[in-house]
Design an enzyme around this catalytic site. Structure first.
Site, PDB file in Angstrom:
ATOM      1  N   CYS A 117       3.827 107.637  50.385  1.00 25.69           N
ATOM      2  CA  CYS A 117       3.124 108.161  49.209  1.00 25.69           C
ATOM      3  C   CYS A 117       3.365 109.651  48.980  1.00 25.69           C
ATOM      4  CB  CYS A 117       1.637 107.869  49.317  1.00 25.69           C
ATOM      5  SG  CYS A 117       1.254 106.100  49.431  1.00 25.69           S
ATOM      6  N   HIS A 250      -1.572 112.357  43.837  1.00 24.56           N
ATOM      7  CA  HIS A 250      -1.215 110.990  44.196  1.00 24.56           C
ATOM      8  C   HIS A 250      -2.392 110.093  43.872  1.00 24.56           C
ATOM      9  CE1 HIS A 250      -0.085 107.444  46.287  1.00 24.56           C
ATOM     10  NE2 HIS A 250      -0.909 107.633  47.304  1.00 24.56           N
ATOM     11  N   ASN A 280      -2.240 102.169  43.193  1.00 22.05           N
ATOM     12  CA  ASN A 280      -1.457 103.078  44.029  1.00 22.05           C
ATOM     13  C   ASN A 280      -0.008 102.606  44.032  1.00 22.05           C
ATOM     14  OD1 ASN A 280      -0.228 104.521  46.089  1.00 22.05           O
ATOM     15  ND2 ASN A 280      -1.909 104.295  47.539  1.00 22.05           N
TER      16      ASN A 280
END
Length: 323
Positions: A117, A250, A280
């Protein structure tokens, strides 16, 4: 005679989301969960899922083409391609080399960055150094993932969180300030709290090929690490917290995002949040959110924007830039 400072400026953005949308209600028919449970704990309402024949490089290609068009350049102008991904098409060659081929160009360096990520932050920082050092004048940086393929769809603690997508930016060398500071960090001691612990050995898959996450441990680590990183990034740039215009984080969990915003003294209307619609998307989440806001016209010339991401490794990173 003093040499001119060269910066990497974002000249264009692009993104792509697969057509299939998987909402919480549909997901609740597959696994024991509910829309209320997911939204309350994560802020996610839906996610996009790649078609069976869609590869990471296919998503990357569409995002890249949109970014190139936005920047007013062609693939032939590129002298660097970096793809941030944890879910490449194959073990090798890299998704970046496959993307390069699909773009119909050859010769310039092309490689992948794997920091989960935090991948886009790592890739952007790398491209920034190439441009600052004179090794590239026009760089393509892509974050692309098909995370749906490493999820255990019977595990409600993880399958509700992730989606597929791609985002891209084109960087161009400029004498006008663009990316001001990047910060990258990692701590492998925490590698077991967020991991997909599988490997290929003699033709067999060894270990569990699904994402595993200790949610509480990840949350606790991320909140502290991102707050500290935000402060360090501003300090390194010599810029006061009050000067910051936007946060593009993020997109992992709304509570983590809200915590970071509070630390920076930003109201949530100055935070780009696409979590509810995208879930996500790992390395794709920051460039997806950046493109979303850019195309809505939310950024003004000269705005000070902070990008931040954290993921398995543990790896985390930031970039502070002028729009």
């Amino acid at each position: 005679m003093r040499s001119t400072q060269i910066y990497a400026r974002i000249a264009g953005t692009g993104s792509y989301l697969p057509e299939r949308v998987l909402g919480n209600a549909e997901l609740a028919q597959q696994v024991e969960t509910s829309d209320e449970w997911i939204v309350t704990r994560t802020g996610i309402r839906q996610r996009h899922i790649a078609a069976p024949d869609e590869l990471t490089s296919d998503l990357a290609l569409k995002a890249a083409q949109a970014a190139l068009a936005s920047a007013g350049v062609t693939a032939a102008d590129l002298d660097l391609i970096i793809v941030a991904t944890t879910t490449p098409d194959v073990v090798f060659p890299s998704a970046a080399c496959i993307l390069q081929d699909k773009l119909g160009v050859h010769g310039c360096p092309a490689f992948d960055v794997q920091a989960v990520c935090a991948g886009f932050a790592y890739a952007l920082a790398t491209a920034d150094q190439f441009v600052r050092g004179g090794m590239a004048k026009t760089a393509l940086v892509v974050g692309a993932e098909v995370f749906s393929r490493i999820l255990d769809w019977d595990d409600r603690t993880t399958c509700v969180l992730f989606g597929d997508g791609a985002g891209a930016v084109v960087l161009k060398a400029s004498e006008e300030p663009g990316i001001l500071v990047t910060k990258l960090k990692a701590d492998g001691r925490y590698r077991d709290i967020l991991t997909t612990p599988a490997s290929i050995m003699h033709g067999d898959v060894r270990g569990k090929p699904f994402l595993h996450m200790d949610g509480q441990a990840v949350f606790k680590f991320a909140v502290k690490a991102l707050a500290e990183l935000a402060s360090e990034t501003l300090e390194a740039a010599g810029i006061a917290q009050s000067e910051l215009n936007w946060l593009v984080p993020h997109q992992a969990n709304i509570r983590i995002i809200e915590s970071t915003a509070r630390h920076l003294g930003l109201s949530m209307d100055k935070v780009v949040v696409t979590l509810a619609q995208h879930g996500n998307t790992s390395a794709a989440s920051i460039p997806l959110a950046l493109d979303h806001a850019a195309r809505e016209g939310r950024f003004q010339r000269g705005d000070l924007i902070m990008l931040e991401g954290i993921g398995g490794g543990f790896a985390w990173g930031s970039a502070l830039l002028r729009w």
